[in-house]
Scaffold this active site. Sequence first.
Site, PDB file in Angstrom:
ATOM      1  N   HIS A 209       0.817  -1.210   0.000  1.00  6.65           N
ATOM      2  CA  HIS A 209       0.000   0.000   0.000  1.00  6.65           C
ATOM      3  C   HIS A 209       0.851   1.261   0.000  1.00  6.65           C
ATOM      4  CE1 HIS A 209      -2.758  -3.126   1.534  1.00  6.65           C
ATOM      5  NE2 HIS A 209      -3.720  -2.388   1.015  1.00  6.65           N
ATOM      6  N   GLU A 233       1.927  -4.674  -6.007  1.00  4.20           N
ATOM      7  CA  GLU A 233       0.906  -3.629  -6.040  1.00  4.20           C
ATOM      8  C   GLU A 233       1.325  -2.381  -5.276  1.00  4.20           C
ATOM      9  OE1 GLU A 233      -3.716  -3.099  -4.474  1.00  4.20           O
ATOM     10  OE2 GLU A 233      -2.983  -5.062  -5.123  1.00  4.20           O
ATOM     11  N   GLU A 259      -5.942   1.998  -7.389  1.00  2.85           N
ATOM     12  CA  GLU A 259      -7.121   2.157  -6.530  1.00  2.85           C
ATOM     13  C   GLU A 259      -7.266   3.574  -5.988  1.00  2.85           C
ATOM     14  OE1 GLU A 259      -6.858   0.779  -2.191  1.00  2.85           O
ATOM     15  OE2 GLU A 259      -5.424  -0.546  -3.177  1.00  2.85           O
ATOM     16  N   HIS A 309     -10.159  -2.879  -8.741  1.00  3.71           N
ATOM     17  CA  HIS A 309     -10.063  -2.931  -7.285  1.00  3.71           C
ATOM     18  C   HIS A 309     -11.457  -3.086  -6.672  1.00  3.71           C
ATOM     19  CE1 HIS A 309     -10.122  -0.775  -3.350  1.00  3.71           C
ATOM     20  NE2 HIS A 309      -9.007  -1.438  -3.158  1.00  3.71           N
TER      21      HIS A 309
END
Length: 395
Positions: A209, A233, A259, A309
């Site tokens: 993230h 990611e 996202e 997402h």
Amino acid sequence: MKINDFKTFVVGNPPPHFGGRYWIFLKLTTDSGIVGFGEAYSVPFHPHVVEHMIGDVCERYVIGSDPFKIERLWRRVYGSGFTLRPDISIMGILSAIEMACWDIIGKELNKPIYELLGGQVHEKLRAYSYLYPEKQDKLCVYSDAETAAKRAAEYVKMGFTAVKFDPVGPYSAFDPRQLSLETLDHTEKFVKAVREAVGSKCDLLIGTHGQMTTSSAIRLAKRLEKFDPLWFEEPVPPENAAEMARVARQTSIPIATGERLATKYEFARLLAEQAASILQFALGRVGGILEAKKIAGMAEAHYAQIAPHLYCGPIECAANIQIDTCSPNFLIQESIQTCGGFHAEILKEPIRWENGYIIPPNKPGLGVELNEEVAVSNPYTGKELHLEMLDIPVN
């Protein structure tokens, strides 16, 4: 046909809150009685504030408008208040409105939305899920490698051919950071344990993230390449596509992101910088269904793929399914486990998940209907936002 009414639902997602603490749904009704549903994803204000924001936009631009005139309505809302830029607050609201308009259009024409955007390409959609904890887990699935490996093996038995997890640890408003050697070692051992548990039956999706600096992400990628993940990611925060591109150039692992981005303009920058080859737009934030189709088309020209997402409610999931079904470069769809639990309860008829795949509906519009009684009986009463970062640096 004109839109003559709107209604919002701020729904509390009961424990264990998989998919977020709450979901924000919008219902639009036309003068002919046709109803369309949409969902706004993670607008960074309290949901009851967002409810008023949706009302303001609907009163200004939506009431009295023709739901078929998607492009015209989109530009008016996108430019409201002299913005004309990818502001995620207005884009979350616009996404819900646009989604609901497409639901109305499909119902009026008696066609699934995917049939109006090029037609069905995929008969079934490969799905993946995060590794979520079960009540019987004695240790944390997010930090204990053995527990994560055990859960991953169980997901494979359920039919999943890909699972996602974040082995790096918490994310903070003070990121990106340089990971310690201890964290790098832990992450490598974590991924190794999951790979050994699933073998070659399942892809591993490294769902970080944006916790890392560019150099730290490259260091980690070098350690993880031997486990052959399907993607890495958001290795760095999404605000700097050039730095994400530096990571992409230094690893064989495909980079996935999107996202936290909105509109074709931010995704065009990703593609121009060659920062990612897997695009993960959120339909409740990116600008809606047509905007996602435009992005999918741009991605196709760059041989990039889409993997929408999903960490919210089932209305956005239904919109994802429409885009996935008509996009030749669809790769895989995020699912909240098997689309069951409260995600199924709040719909009149649940989304079909079968042995690792989502089956596209053949009903008109989005193909699902919100159960308004369930929505009203589960109001959100908390103070926290849908997602929150740590407000202190992670050492």
